[in-house]
Design a protein around this motif. Structure first.
Motif, mmCIF file in Angstrom:
data_model
loop_
_atom_site.group_PDB
_atom_site.id
_atom_site.type_symbol
_atom_site.label_atom_id
_atom_site.label_comp_id
_atom_site.label_asym_id
_atom_site.label_seq_id
_atom_site.Cartn_x
_atom_site.Cartn_y
_atom_site.Cartn_z
ATOM 1 N N THR A 92 65.898 66.522 5.324
ATOM 2 C CA THR A 92 67.125 67.538 4.870
ATOM 3 C C THR A 92 67.161 67.555 3.571
ATOM 4 O O THR A 92 67.343 68.361 2.624
ATOM 5 N N VAL A 93 67.091 66.157 3.074
ATOM 6 C CA VAL A 93 67.369 65.652 1.485
ATOM 7 C C VAL A 93 66.248 66.211 0.732
ATOM 8 O O VAL A 93 66.362 66.903 -0.244
ATOM 9 N N LEU A 94 64.945 66.124 1.325
ATOM 10 C CA LEU A 94 63.834 66.454 0.792
ATOM 11 C C LEU A 94 63.886 67.766 0.551
ATOM 12 O O LEU A 94 63.355 68.475 -0.538
ATOM 13 N N ALA A 248 72.912 57.768 -4.122
ATOM 14 C CA ALA A 248 73.148 59.103 -3.829
ATOM 15 C C ALA A 248 72.266 59.747 -2.511
ATOM 16 O O ALA A 248 73.180 60.243 -1.854
ATOM 17 N N ILE A 249 71.265 59.346 -2.487
ATOM 18 C CA ILE A 249 70.403 59.784 -1.309
ATOM 19 C C ILE A 249 71.078 59.138 -0.215
ATOM 20 O O ILE A 249 71.198 59.591 0.915
ATOM 21 N N ALA A 250 71.282 57.730 -0.184
ATOM 22 C CA ALA A 250 72.021 57.097 0.754
ATOM 23 C C ALA A 250 73.357 57.668 1.426
ATOM 24 O O ALA A 250 73.611 57.786 2.571
ATOM 25 N N ALA A 251 74.239 58.203 0.262
ATOM 26 C CA ALA A 251 75.208 58.542 0.507
ATOM 27 C C ALA A 251 75.177 60.022 1.452
ATOM 28 O O ALA A 251 75.749 60.417 2.305
ATOM 29 N N ARG A 252 74.141 60.990 0.912
ATOM 30 C CA ARG A 252 73.995 62.099 1.673
ATOM 31 C C ARG A 252 73.264 61.901 2.933
ATOM 32 O O ARG A 252 73.835 62.823 3.948
#
Length: 302
Positions: A92-94, A248-252
């Motif tokens: 999803t993030v990618l 930020a990626i970890a939080a998302r």
């Protein structure tokens, strides 16, 4: 122009494909494509692309024949995993950060069918896509990947944990008329699942392990990746020259729904010693492959 002897045509293709460089084979392919009717053995073409690093050299002529394009698709990510490797949050993030469409090589109602379907592949492996699959590195898969110029990201996990996850599932898709899996007693159902899954997983790992050895894919253990999903995502973004803030990626990722298998480890301990021994006999098919990444108790290769 008189027809040419089919046997002579076949011998010409085989001889050109056996050369140490792709130039002679490319010349034969171009000559065949320019003639009508086209007389070409696509099996030889796929075998050649799978066995030799000729994808770039043959893409212009072979691409339209096998993957409907003569160009490498822009920004195509292929995440190929054994079943029960949860990647949804990272995907999803990618997808969001790279502006990609999401695709899959498998139908939602495909059950345990992880076959490589050519028409589905042509539809899904499009530019600016992130595509998920569970396919073994067969000749056709390797030829397709070579022509598209992509380097699959392959995720594997402990073979016994994977089998146990499937063996404990209650659902099952009918395979053929007369299929009565649900009518079997629980112990027999579990044994059947172990047999079905083990063969698939051993072939999957062995085939991609061989591809990694020649630099055609990246194989990672889920048990390692799960400890640093932000790092996994950041590495993929870096491959496409995109900046990444790991915090930020970890939080998302933390804000996304957790996959039901995301924390499941150690379920393989429920398999009996006989089941484990049976699975390990399948390793004998690949004496040069080190199965310890998916089975720490496996013997070292001879």
């Amino acid at each position: 122009m008189p027809d040419r002897d089919p046997r002579a045509l076949l011998s010409e293709e085989q001889a050109a494909a056996a050369q140490g460089s792709p130039e002679a084979y490319a010349t034969v392919l171009k000559d065949r494509v320019a003639r009508r009717p086209v007389t070409l053995n696509l099996d030889i073409l796929e075998q050649t692309l799978a066995a030799k690093p000729w994808g770039d050299a043959l893409r212009e002529v072979a691409g339209p024949l096998l993957v409907n394009t003569a160009a490498r698709p822009e920004l195509l990510i292929f995440v190929n995993t054994i079943p029960r490797v949860p990647t949804a949050a990272a995907e999803t993030v990618l997808v969001e950060d790279l502006g990609l469409r999401r695709g899959s090589l498998h139908a939602v109602n495909g059950g345990f069918d992880n076959a490589f379907d050519r028409l589905t592949t042509l539809r899904e492996l499009k530019p600016r896509s992130l595509v998920r699959g569970h396919v073994t590195a067969t000749v056709r898969v390797r030829a397709t990947v070579a022509l598209l110029g992509i380097r699959p990201i392959v995720l594997v996990r402990d073979i016994f944990d994977t089998i146990a996850c499937h063996a404990d599932d209650r659902g099952d898709e009918p395979v053929a008329p007369g299929y009565r899996f649900a009518a079997l007693d629980p112990a027999t159902r579990r044994r059947v699942r172990v047999l079905r899954m083990a063969a698939q997983l051993v072939d999957f790992f062995a085939s991609w392990h061989a591809e990694q050895a020649i630099g055609r894919c990246v194989v990672r253990r889920w048990e390692d990746v799960r400890l640093d999903w932000p790092g996994f995502v950041a590495d993929r973004l870096a491959e496409h020259d995109r900046p990444a803030d790991r915090a930020a990626i970890a939080a998302r990722i933390a804000a996304l729904p957790a996959d039901k298998h995301s924390g499941t480890v150690g379920r393989g301990e429920t398999l009996s010693a006989d089941d484990r021994a049976l699975v390990r006999t399948l390793y004998l098919q690949y004496p040069s492959i080190d199965f310890r990444p998916i089975d720490p108790g496996a013997a070292a290769p001879a």
